[in-house]
Motif scaffolding. Structure first.
Motif, PDB file in Angstrom:
ATOM      1  N   ASP A  25     -11.054 -24.289 -11.525  1.00  0.00           N
ATOM      2  CA  ASP A  25     -10.892 -23.137 -12.406  1.00  0.00           C
ATOM      3  C   ASP A  25     -10.571 -23.611 -13.819  1.00  0.00           C
ATOM      4  O   ASP A  25      -9.411 -23.911 -14.138  1.00  0.00           O
TER       5      ASP A  25
ATOM      6  N   HIS B 107     -11.412 -11.421 -16.588  1.00  0.00           N
ATOM      7  CA  HIS B 107     -10.961 -11.721 -17.946  1.00  0.00           C
ATOM      8  C   HIS B 107     -10.610 -10.432 -18.692  1.00  0.00           C
ATOM      9  O   HIS B 107     -11.466  -9.772 -19.257  1.00  0.00           O
TER      10      HIS B 107
ATOM     11  N   HIS C  48     -10.123 -16.348 -15.715  1.00  0.00           N
ATOM     12  CA  HIS C  48      -9.665 -17.185 -14.611  1.00  0.00           C
ATOM     13  C   HIS C  48     -10.298 -16.696 -13.318  1.00  0.00           C
ATOM     14  O   HIS C  48     -10.754 -15.547 -13.206  1.00  0.00           O
TER      15      HIS C  48
ATOM     16  N   ASP D 277      -4.996  -9.404  -9.284  1.00  0.00           N
ATOM     17  CA  ASP D 277      -5.947 -10.473  -8.974  1.00  0.00           C
ATOM     18  C   ASP D 277      -6.257 -10.515  -7.488  1.00  0.00           C
ATOM     19  O   ASP D 277      -7.402 -10.776  -7.081  1.00  0.00           O
TER      20      ASP D 277
ATOM     21  N   TYR E  70     -16.315 -17.753 -19.444  1.00  0.00           N
ATOM     22  CA  TYR E  70     -15.065 -18.367 -19.876  1.00  0.00           C
ATOM     23  C   TYR E  70     -14.929 -18.398 -21.400  1.00  0.00           C
ATOM     24  O   TYR E  70     -13.928 -18.889 -21.914  1.00  0.00           O
TER      25      TYR E  70
ATOM     26  N   GLY F 230     -10.167 -22.029 -16.378  1.00  0.00           N
ATOM     27  CA  GLY F 230      -9.296 -21.113 -17.095  1.00  0.00           C
ATOM     28  C   GLY F 230      -7.828 -21.376 -16.863  1.00  0.00           C
ATOM     29  O   GLY F 230      -6.995 -21.086 -17.741  1.00  0.00           O
ATOM     30  N   ARG F 231      -7.456 -21.902 -15.711  1.00  0.00           N
ATOM     31  CA  ARG F 231      -6.052 -22.116 -15.387  1.00  0.00           C
ATOM     32  C   ARG F 231      -5.719 -23.604 -15.150  1.00  0.00           C
ATOM     33  O   ARG F 231      -4.564 -23.983 -15.228  1.00  0.00           O
ATOM     34  N   ASP F 232      -6.718 -24.417 -14.845  1.00  0.00           N
ATOM     35  CA  ASP F 232      -6.511 -25.841 -14.594  1.00  0.00           C
ATOM     36  C   ASP F 232      -6.978 -26.627 -15.817  1.00  0.00           C
ATOM     37  O   ASP F 232      -8.176 -26.645 -16.133  1.00  0.00           O
TER      38      ASP F 232
ATOM     39  N   ASP G 299      -7.854 -14.464 -21.293  1.00  0.00           N
ATOM     40  CA  ASP G 299      -7.334 -15.104 -20.079  1.00  0.00           C
ATOM     41  C   ASP G 299      -8.363 -15.127 -18.958  1.00  0.00           C
ATOM     42  O   ASP G 299      -8.111 -14.607 -17.858  1.00  0.00           O
TER      43      ASP G 299
END
Length: 583
Positions: free
Chosen positions: A42, A121, A31, A89, A19, A44-46, A29
């Motif tokens: 997560d 990523h 995630h 994804d 990360y 990366g997104r949360d 990015d």
């Protein structure tokens, strides 16, 4: 796709890398695209999820296990080829689930599988991170995971329409190619500003010491001359077990030793001794005058290389091809050491590319190995050559022969289904074409001009000779070739020297393998000039160059004021250091 795995003991450290920005800020990015249950936090997104929370979730079974687990972190990377399309994804998530099932992390239908996540990523790849303790508090059985994973990746490539790398996943391919440098070696080379990592430079040095060496004593002496350290590892009985090599001690940091098998499969002690056992035709120390001139030796080497080309092109055994490939690498290393600067780099790159065409688990045929190693030894024995005049023409001749040999090696590998070895051989041929162009451009241009200036009756006569001497399809190719004018000039020159042009043409065409040549007319030109012992094409001097030369001559004569050059007194040698200090 390429997939590799490693193990570790710190889940949080691995997550920080996945990360984080990456070692070169290449992570963008980061995630999750998949996880063991689809509900893993997560970071990366949360915005509320943290790396510590994800670490605790992954380590749950490891903590419950109650006993220390050595290297409980399983980290696998799966990367698509740069030429592949970008996967979504959802597609990467499907790839991750299939890979962890094949590896044994979370087999299909097994509710007690290990916990894992897949992080994407930026670049077209994912990282799978897992802990190896299952929900039933047993450790995952991962033995042979690489082979199972690669088999699954092959299916994925075909189903997703990605580049097929299956031929690089065979045991023979792994055993044959040079050992690639690891990430720490690459980072060290980058940090020190070196073009190649130490392992690659050491492998090249060992190969150059081996090229044409008659025995172990000479091989070790050549290593010492390069500053490469070598030790013979021995069994308790005293018998030799293997070699280990290290770069000169001037390298920063401690001495790093590599065994022969860590450099390449054919650089182990048994394989090296196998080359020595094949024997070699040592050049006699008292050859007649001119027999060991660089140009003469290159012409002779070109003929030997074409005989090797005929061997590979004539339904050979694997052992014969193996001997030709290893011998060709030795020839290229010897040629790189004795060639002028303008082509040395390309010849070296051709040798390095050809290393990836080696054939593993095959005993090389002695006759072919002896012939090619003798060529390498004679090239080294003769010493360096220039890039102009007769030596430049001889260099173009041997390079043209080596191009054909590389093309034939590529054809053989392609016929065996070895796509990547064939690509490596084609890359070697391309490097040799570049080197060839630097030597052949000027003499071919001269011959082309001479051929276009031939009278019409002479051109018609040589065209008729070509049609009579060559098969109809080959004659059509040669006459339509852009190198036909140079070949016509060579036929005219051979006729003036007392040879039968038609007989020379038939003999040159009978030396096999012209179908793969980029320019069959040019190949025939070099073969005829070599066989008929024609001198290098004399450069054409334009009127402007003639006037410039005359002007320079007058200028030098005027400045000399009639004083002979031999009468000029040379400056006295410098006084000894002790005398200057005394004064």
């Amino acid at each position: 796709m390429i997939t590799t795995a490693r193990s570790g003991a710190d889940t949080l450290k691995a997550l920080k890398y996945l990360y984080g920005p990456g070692r070169r800020n290449e992570h963008t990015d980061p995630h999750l695209v998949a996880s063991w249950d689809g509900f893993a936090p997560d970071p990366g997104r949360d915005g509320e999820a943290t790396l510590a929370q994800l670490r605790d979730a992954l380590d749950l079974h490891v903590v419950r296990y109650g006993r220390p687990v050595a290297k409980h972190v399983y980290h696998r990377m799966v990367r698509a080829d740069p030429t592949d399309r970008n996967l979504s994804d959802e597609e990467w998530g499907a790839v991750a689930r299939r890979v962890v099932a094949a590896a044994g992390i979370a087999p299909d239908g097994d509710s007690d599988g290990c916990r894992w996540v897949a992080v994407h990523h930026g670049d077209n790849h994912i990282h799978i991170l897992a802990t190896v303790v299952r929900a039933d508090l047993t450790q995952a059985r991962l033995r042979g995971d690489q082979y199972r994973t690669e088999a699954e990746v092959t299916k994925i490539e075909r189903e997703f329409g990605l580049k097929d790398w299956s031929d690089t996943r065979t045991r023979d391919y792994r055993a044959g190619i040079p050992k690639r440098p690891k990430s720490p070696e690459l980072r060290k080379a980058e940090r020190l500003g070196q073009e190649e990592p130490g392992r690659a430079r050491l492998r090249t040095g060992v190969r150059r010491a081996l090229a044409g060496a008659v025995g172990e004593e000479e091989f070790l002496a050549r290593l010492a001359a390069q500053g490469i350290r070598c030790e013979v590892r021995r069994l308790p009985s005293g018998d030799a077990r293997g070699y280990k090599f290290a770069l000169p001690t001037g390298e920063p940091g401690p001495v790093v030793w590599f065994s022969g098998s860590q450099l390449a499969a054919d650089l182990t002690l048994p394989k090296i001794h196998e080359r020595f056992a094949a024997g070699i035709d040592q050049p006699a120390p008292r050859d007649p005058v001119g027999q060991r001139r660089p140009a003469t030796v290159r012409y002779r080497a070109s003929a030997s290389i074409e005989r090797a080309t005929a061997t590979v092109d004539d339904d050979p055994r694997a052992g014969q091809v193996s001997a030709v490939v290893s011998g060709t690498i030795e020839v290229l290393d010897a040629l790189a050491l004795t060639s002028p600067v303008l082509s040395r780099k390309e010849i070296n790159q051709a040798a390095r590319a050809l290393e990836f065409t080696a054939i593993a688990r095959t005993r090389a045929a002695r006759a072919e190995a002896r012939a090619m190693r003798s060529v390498a030894r004679e090239l080294l024995y003769t010493g360096p050559a220039g890039g102009r005049g007769e030596e430049g023409t001889a260099a173009a001749t041997i390079l043209a022969s080596l191009i054909l040999l590389a093309i034939v090696i590529a054809k053989w590998h392609a016929a065996q289904g070895h796509r990547h070895q064939a690509e490596a051989a084609r890359a070697a041929a391309q490097h040799l074409r570049t080197a060839y162009g630097r030597h052949a451009g000027r003499p071919i241009a001269v011959l082309d001009t001479q051929g276009r200036q031939l009278p019409r009756p002479a051109r018609d006569r040589h065209e008729a000779q070509a049609r009579r001497a060559l098969p109809a399809d080959l004659a059509a190719r040669v006459l339509a070739d852009q190198g036909w004018a140079a070949l016509a000039a060579t036929l005219a020159e051979a006729g003036q020297a007392g040879h039968d042009p038609q007989a020379l043409l038939a003999q040159a065409a009978g030396q096999r393998e012209l179908a793969s040549a980029d320019s069959p007319a040019t190949v025939l030109t070099w073969r005829i000039r070599r066989g008929a012992h024609l001198p290098a094409p004399a450069p054409i001097v334009t009127p402007e160059e003639r006037r410039t030369g005359a002007a320079l001559s007058r200028t030098v004569t005027h400045r000399s004021t009639g004083t002979p050059a031999a009468a000029v007194t040379p400056p006295p040698p410098p006084a000894p250091e002790t005398s200057r200090r005394t004064r």
